[in-house]
Design a protein around this motif. Structure first.
Motif, PDB file in Angstrom:
ATOM      1  N   MET A 389       0.843  -1.201   0.000  1.00 49.82           N
ATOM      2  CA  MET A 389       0.000   0.000   0.000  1.00 49.82           C
ATOM      3  C   MET A 389       0.878   1.251   0.000  1.00 49.82           C
ATOM      4  SD  MET A 389      -2.924  -0.959   2.822  1.00 49.82           S
ATOM      5  CE  MET A 389      -3.003  -2.624   3.482  1.00 49.82           C
ATOM      6  N   ASN A 390       0.336   2.294  -0.605  1.00 53.17           N
ATOM      7  CA  ASN A 390       1.022   3.586  -0.649  1.00 53.17           C
ATOM      8  C   ASN A 390      -0.003   4.706  -0.612  1.00 53.17           C
ATOM      9  OD1 ASN A 390       3.366   5.365  -1.194  1.00 53.17           O
ATOM     10  ND2 ASN A 390       2.263   5.775  -3.085  1.00 53.17           N
ATOM     11  N   ASN A 391       0.317   5.762   0.148  1.00 52.22           N
ATOM     12  CA  ASN A 391      -0.530   6.950   0.185  1.00 52.22           C
ATOM     13  C   ASN A 391      -1.967   6.601   0.562  1.00 52.22           C
ATOM     14  OD1 ASN A 391      -1.185   9.683  -0.054  1.00 52.22           O
ATOM     15  ND2 ASN A 391      -1.706   9.482  -2.221  1.00 52.22           N
ATOM     16  N   ILE A 392      -2.126   5.902   1.681  1.00 51.98           N
ATOM     17  CA  ILE A 392      -3.446   5.559   2.199  1.00 51.98           C
ATOM     18  C   ILE A 392      -3.925   6.731   3.063  1.00 51.98           C
ATOM     19  CG2 ILE A 392      -4.763   3.921   3.577  1.00 51.98           C
ATOM     20  CD1 ILE A 392      -3.652   2.813   0.918  1.00 51.98           C
ATOM     21  N   LEU A 393      -5.062   7.289   2.729  1.00 56.27           N
ATOM     22  CA  LEU A 393      -5.488   8.539   3.363  1.00 56.27           C
ATOM     23  C   LEU A 393      -5.855   8.358   4.831  1.00 56.27           C
ATOM     24  CD1 LEU A 393      -7.636  10.134   0.525  1.00 56.27           C
ATOM     25  CD2 LEU A 393      -5.175  10.271   0.921  1.00 56.27           C
ATOM     26  N   GLN A 394      -6.335   7.181   5.206  1.00 58.49           N
ATOM     27  CA  GLN A 394      -6.685   6.952   6.613  1.00 58.49           C
ATOM     28  C   GLN A 394      -5.922   5.737   7.151  1.00 58.49           C
ATOM     29  OE1 GLN A 394      -8.099   9.327   8.133  1.00 58.49           O
ATOM     30  NE2 GLN A 394      -8.722  10.457   6.301  1.00 58.49           N
ATOM     31  N   GLU A 395      -6.536   4.543   7.164  1.00 58.20           N
ATOM     32  CA  GLU A 395      -5.869   3.392   7.765  1.00 58.20           C
ATOM     33  C   GLU A 395      -5.590   2.291   6.749  1.00 58.20           C
ATOM     34  OE1 GLU A 395      -8.264   5.454  10.893  1.00 58.20           O
ATOM     35  OE2 GLU A 395      -8.895   4.436   9.042  1.00 58.20           O
ATOM     36  N   TRP A 444       2.938  -4.186   3.580  1.00 59.42           N
ATOM     37  CA  TRP A 444       3.804  -3.018   3.584  1.00 59.42           C
ATOM     38  C   TRP A 444       2.963  -1.789   3.277  1.00 59.42           C
ATOM     39  CZ3 TRP A 444       4.678  -7.469   0.826  1.00 59.42           C
ATOM     40  CH2 TRP A 444       5.772  -8.261   1.202  1.00 59.42           C
ATOM     41  N   CYS A 445       3.145  -0.731   4.041  1.00 61.86           N
ATOM     42  CA  CYS A 445       2.423   0.513   3.766  1.00 61.86           C
ATOM     43  C   CYS A 445       3.331   1.701   4.028  1.00 61.86           C
ATOM     44  CB  CYS A 445       1.168   0.630   4.634  1.00 61.86           C
ATOM     45  SG  CYS A 445       0.263   2.177   4.342  1.00 61.86           S
ATOM     46  N   ARG A 446       3.443   2.547   3.032  1.00 64.37           N
ATOM     47  CA  ARG A 446       4.162   3.807   3.182  1.00 64.37           C
ATOM     48  C   ARG A 446       3.164   4.938   3.035  1.00 64.37           C
ATOM     49  NH1 ARG A 446       6.008   8.025   0.363  1.00 64.37           N
ATOM     50  NH2 ARG A 446       7.959   9.018   1.056  1.00 64.37           N
ATOM     51  N   GLY A 447       2.953   5.669   4.110  1.00 65.64           N
ATOM     52  CA  GLY A 447       2.065   6.815   4.051  1.00 65.64           C
ATOM     53  C   GLY A 447       0.647   6.474   4.409  1.00 65.64           C
ATOM     54  N   ALA A 448       0.248   6.785   5.654  1.00 61.97           N
ATOM     55  CA  ALA A 448      -1.120   6.595   6.113  1.00 61.97           C
ATOM     56  C   ALA A 448      -1.371   7.596   7.234  1.00 61.97           C
ATOM     57  CB  ALA A 448      -1.340   5.173   6.616  1.00 61.97           C
ATOM     58  N   ASN A 449      -2.627   7.804   7.564  1.00 59.54           N
ATOM     59  CA  ASN A 449      -2.939   8.709   8.660  1.00 59.54           C
ATOM     60  C   ASN A 449      -2.775   8.016  10.010  1.00 59.54           C
ATOM     61  OD1 ASN A 449      -3.966  11.309   9.636  1.00 59.54           O
ATOM     62  ND2 ASN A 449      -5.722  10.103  10.334  1.00 59.54           N
ATOM     63  N   ARG A 450      -3.307   6.787  10.114  1.00 55.28           N
ATOM     64  CA  ARG A 450      -3.190   6.001  11.338  1.00 55.28           C
ATOM     65  C   ARG A 450      -2.821   4.579  10.940  1.00 55.28           C
ATOM     66  NH1 ARG A 450      -8.158   6.329  15.362  1.00 55.28           N
ATOM     67  NH2 ARG A 450      -9.235   6.059  13.365  1.00 55.28           N
ATOM     68  N   ALA A 451      -1.925   3.966  11.676  1.00 54.97           N
ATOM     69  CA  ALA A 451      -1.367   2.682  11.257  1.00 54.97           C
ATOM     70  C   ALA A 451      -2.419   1.573  11.211  1.00 54.97           C
ATOM     71  CB  ALA A 451      -0.216   2.284  12.181  1.00 54.97           C
ATOM     72  N   MET A 452      -3.244   1.483  12.253  1.00 56.95           N
ATOM     73  CA  MET A 452      -4.332   0.496  12.296  1.00 56.95           C
ATOM     74  C   MET A 452      -5.436   1.067  13.170  1.00 56.95           C
ATOM     75  SD  MET A 452      -2.365  -3.032  13.328  1.00 56.95           S
ATOM     76  CE  MET A 452      -0.685  -3.369  12.810  1.00 56.95           C
ATOM     77  N   TYR A 453      -6.657   0.566  12.941  1.00 61.63           N
ATOM     78  CA  TYR A 453      -7.760   0.927  13.824  1.00 61.63           C
ATOM     79  C   TYR A 453      -8.686  -0.272  13.954  1.00 61.63           C
ATOM     80  CZ  TYR A 453     -11.454   3.798  15.947  1.00 61.63           C
ATOM     81  OH  TYR A 453     -12.384   4.329  16.810  1.00 61.63           O
ATOM     82  N   PHE A 454      -8.678  -0.881  15.136  1.00 63.34           N
ATOM     83  CA  PHE A 454      -9.615  -1.942  15.476  1.00 63.34           C
ATOM     84  C   PHE A 454     -10.629  -1.318  16.421  1.00 63.34           C
ATOM     85  CE2 PHE A 454      -6.634  -5.904  15.110  1.00 63.34           C
ATOM     86  CZ  PHE A 454      -6.069  -5.396  13.959  1.00 63.34           C
ATOM     87  N   ASN A 455     -11.902  -1.385  16.075  1.00 60.27           N
ATOM     88  CA  ASN A 455     -12.937  -0.730  16.879  1.00 60.27           C
ATOM     89  C   ASN A 455     -14.104  -1.683  17.049  1.00 60.27           C
ATOM     90  OD1 ASN A 455     -13.994   1.429  18.344  1.00 60.27           O
ATOM     91  ND2 ASN A 455     -15.035   2.302  16.567  1.00 60.27           N
ATOM     92  N   GLY A 456     -13.973  -2.608  18.023  1.00 62.26           N
ATOM     93  CA  GLY A 456     -15.009  -3.591  18.263  1.00 62.26           C
ATOM     94  C   GLY A 456     -16.095  -3.082  19.182  1.00 62.26           C
ATOM     95  N   LEU A 457     -17.114  -3.886  19.344  1.00 71.05           N
ATOM     96  CA  LEU A 457     -18.193  -3.581  20.282  1.00 71.05           C
ATOM     97  C   LEU A 457     -17.813  -4.109  21.661  1.00 71.05           C
ATOM     98  CD1 LEU A 457     -21.217  -4.756  18.100  1.00 71.05           C
ATOM     99  CD2 LEU A 457     -20.486  -2.388  18.469  1.00 71.05           C
ATOM    100  N   PRO A 458     -18.200  -3.419  22.728  1.00 74.28           N
ATOM    101  CA  PRO A 458     -17.910  -3.965  24.056  1.00 74.28           C
ATOM    102  C   PRO A 458     -18.573  -5.317  24.290  1.00 74.28           C
ATOM    103  CG  PRO A 458     -19.339  -2.032  24.200  1.00 74.28           C
ATOM    104  CD  PRO A 458     -18.843  -2.103  22.800  1.00 74.28           C
ATOM    105  N   GLU A 459     -19.730  -5.536  23.668  1.00 74.07           N
ATOM    106  CA  GLU A 459     -20.419  -6.815  23.824  1.00 74.07           C
ATOM    107  C   GLU A 459     -19.971  -7.861  22.803  1.00 74.07           C
ATOM    108  OE1 GLU A 459     -23.211  -4.326  21.174  1.00 74.07           O
ATOM    109  OE2 GLU A 459     -21.855  -4.010  22.871  1.00 74.07           O
ATOM    110  N   MET A 460     -19.268  -7.443  21.744  1.00 78.32           N
ATOM    111  CA  MET A 460     -18.784  -8.367  20.730  1.00 78.32           C
ATOM    112  C   MET A 460     -17.487  -7.808  20.165  1.00 78.32           C
ATOM    113  SD  MET A 460     -19.220 -11.265  19.207  1.00 78.32           S
ATOM    114  CE  MET A 460     -20.944 -11.704  19.522  1.00 78.32           C
ATOM    115  N   ASN A 461     -16.406  -8.165  20.833  1.00 78.25           N
ATOM    116  CA  ASN A 461     -15.103  -7.669  20.409  1.00 78.25           C
ATOM    117  C   ASN A 461     -14.730  -8.185  19.024  1.00 78.25           C
ATOM    118  OD1 ASN A 461     -13.101  -7.497  23.486  1.00 78.25           O
ATOM    119  ND2 ASN A 461     -14.995  -6.482  22.923  1.00 78.25           N
ATOM    120  N   VAL A 462     -13.910  -7.412  18.319  1.00 73.73           N
ATOM    121  CA  VAL A 462     -13.152  -7.972  17.211  1.00 73.73           C
ATOM    122  C   VAL A 462     -12.225  -9.013  17.829  1.00 73.73           C
ATOM    123  CG1 VAL A 462     -11.429  -7.499  15.441  1.00 73.73           C
ATOM    124  CG2 VAL A 462     -13.260  -5.841  15.874  1.00 73.73           C
ATOM    125  N   GLU A 463     -12.270 -10.262  17.333  1.00 74.79           N
ATOM    126  CA  GLU A 463     -11.528 -11.300  18.036  1.00 74.79           C
ATOM    127  C   GLU A 463     -10.797 -12.257  17.104  1.00 74.79           C
ATOM    128  OE1 GLU A 463     -14.039 -13.768  20.415  1.00 74.79           O
ATOM    129  OE2 GLU A 463     -15.518 -14.075  18.835  1.00 74.79           O
TER     130      GLU A 463
END
Length: 563
Positions: A389-395, A444-463
């Motif tokens: 990946m290159n020049n990813i605007l967010q994650e 591989w990623c060069r250029g992003a706003n945030r490296a990763m974003y995992f945003n699960g639910l408190p009742e159902m986590n990303v797992e």
């Protein structure tokens, strides 16, 4: 093409040779080649006979409407059991084309099909869009309930989408905006959106859930907003043995290609293009399909590039048809909201997916998994490897179970995110979505706003997510919220500012061989009251440069044996 792209293509060649994904052959696999069994995907069986659309009165002069010629050519072959409809070089101007059993639409070199912008040629029909059963304008090119259907050749299919799509002022430069206004149409009340017609404006402003009306009940209700109900350019529903190969699809009114409830789909060496300002111009949306191969293809659109779906909310759960047994290999996605995307309509489930040897450049997000409360459905057994990946605007990597209907960039533009906190858990039921058993390596990623974003639910986590052998250079570090059983193995995150790793309410988390710049203070931040079993092994992170909430302090092991 840079060296890394060349390396990716070399890897893709090896993968394709192993999987049998070559033009002219069925797609095959075995348990040793994929992490799941992908049944042999047969190419359509098309009888060895052909006719030219010109033989039925069609004219490739770019002006004469050839709708009847296409219909007659297809019908002539259908009566004989099928065959190939050949489109010679020229510009073929037409209304809707409907394919039948055992029909191949073949565009010769320098052949262009341009669909008419006369909206009266596209009556309202019952269909599926954004995961819901609804009414929309008939697709320019469609097949429904047929077997053995193909669209092939080296020509171009153009949906004339600029005549259909609304455009926001901030998506165009001043010259383009001036041209839009002078072309006709109407403006929104605030003057910031151009609509092609009053009919479109009525539909857009009368209440809609995304692009599906929430109040219309009768055909008359939908007819009032006819122009708003933009068609998918290529709609292939409830079909078996489908092939899309070598053709360029461009300028769709809405989604470009929408195979839904199909079995045995091969997509190979196609190009899909739309202007980057084109709303809802997804490249391909594979919905509730079984046994799918998408290979050697390029996507450059204004929305998601390669998207996997399976119905929305109650309607999707009632349909109960997962999207499963999917291979995506050696594809490139430019621009748009996501490179490879699952959701947000995934209520019927998504499982058994392999994505490999792909390049994403300039997309909002690279690997994008999105859903929200109310969807239900399970996304599982996903395997992703060898992604550049290159020049990813967010994650580059995004798992979001709080998806709000906007692109990642649009959501960020609305204002800063709330700080991670202890959100209240809701009861788990059939409406609770789940992301689990997802494995990602060699990214591989060069250029992003945030490296990763995992945003699960408190009742159902990303797992049960593993990320290994991955390097990301981004403005800020990796943020992981409400996630369980996550493993980062040999992951390198280089943020321009802030900590490299932010954890909030994570359980059974391990970072083994994690690398980040030396001297970050803090390099690790842990917040929330529901953390458990966190182990971080990194030469650049120690207790001195870790910021832990009071409740997290007792469950974080840094460079120690995991508890």
């Amino acid at each position: 093409m840079n060296l890394k792209h060349v390396m990716v293509y070399a890897l893709a060649g090896v993968m394709l040779a192993a999987a049998g994904c070559r033009a002219g052959a069925a797609v095959t696999s075995s348990d040793s080649e994929l992490p799941f069994t992908l049944p042999t995907i047969p190419r359509p069986s098309i009888p060895d006979r052909s006719v030219s659309v010109a033989d039925f009165g069609g004219t490739g002069d770019g002006h004469t409407l050839s709708t009847r010629a296409f219909a007659d050519a297809i019908e002539s072959l259908a009566r004989q059991g099928g065959g190939r409809v050949v489109v010679p070089e020229g510009v073929w101007y037409t209304g809707p084309i409907v394919l039948k059993d055992n029909i191949e639409l073949h565009l010769e070199q320098n052949a262009v099909i341009v669909f008419s912008d006369d909206k009266s040629l596209y009556p309202l029909v019952e269909t599926t869009f954004e995961g819901l059963d609804t009414w929309r304008c008939q697709s320019p090119l469609s097949a429904r309930g047929v077997k053995n259907v193909a669209i092939t050749g080296h020509g171009v299919i153009d949906g004339n989408g600029d005549a259909w799509r609304a455009v926001k002022y901030d998506k165009l430069n001043p010259r383009q905006w001036k041209e839009k206004i002078s072309s006709g149409g109407v403006l929104s009340d605030d003057g910031k959106t151009w609509y092609p017609s009053e009919s479109y404006k009525f539909g857009a402003t009368s209440g809609a859930d995304q692009n599906v009306s929430t109040w219309a009940r009768t055909v008359e209700d939908f007819e009032r907003m006819h122009d708003f109900l933009r068609p998918v350019m290529v709609s292939i529903h409830h079909c078996e043995n489908v092939l899309l190969e070598d053709v360029t699809f461009q300028n769709s009114p809405c989604w470009n290609i929408h195979p839904a409830m199909c079995t045995n789909l091969i997509v190979n060496n196609i190009t899909v293009r739309c202007p980057d300002y084109a709303q809802n111009s997804d490249g391909i949306d594979v919905e509730s399909c079984r046994n799918v191969s998408v290979t050697n293809s390029h996507f450059d659109v204004g929305d998601d590039g390669i998207c996997i779906k399976s119905g929305k909310d109650q309607a999707g759960r009632d349909r109960g048809i997962p999207c499963e047994n999917i291979l995506v290999d050696n594809c490139i996605v430019f621009h748009g909201h996501g490179g490879f995307v699952v959701g947000s309509e995934m209520s019927g489930g998504v499982r058994n997916v392999k994505v490999s040897n792909c390049v994403f450049s300039g997309t909002d997000v690279g690997l994008r998994f999105k859903s929200t409360r109310g969807r239900g459905g399970v996304v599982e057994n996903i395997h992703i490897e060898n992604i550049t990946m290159n020049n990813i605007l967010q994650e580059p990597l995004l798992f979001d179970l709080f998806y709000g209907g906007k692109s990642a960039s649009e959501a960020r533009a609305e204002g800063p995110e709330a700080e991670p906190s202890d959100l209240e858990a809701k009861p788990v039921d059939e409406t609770t979505p789940a992301f689990r058993d997802i494995h990602i390596r060699n990214v591989w990623c060069r250029g992003a706003n945030r490296a990763m974003y995992f945003n699960g639910l408190p009742e159902m986590n990303v797992e049960h997510v593993t990320v290994e052998n991955t390097q990301i250079y981004a403005r800020t570090g990796a943020q992981i919220n409400e996630s369980s059983d996550v493993v980062l193995h040999n992951v390198k995150v280089i943020p321009e500012e802030g900590p490299a790793l932010l954890l909030n309410n994570v359980k059974d988390f391990t970072a083994e061989g994690f690398e980040c710049p030396a001297g970050l203070n803090p390099a690790l931040v842990v917040t929330g009251s529901r953390n458990r079993g966190i182990a971080v092994h990194s030469a650049q992170i120690g207790t001195a440069n870790a910021s832990l909430s009071k409740s997290a302090a007792g469950c974080v092991a840094i460079n120690e044996q995991s508890k």
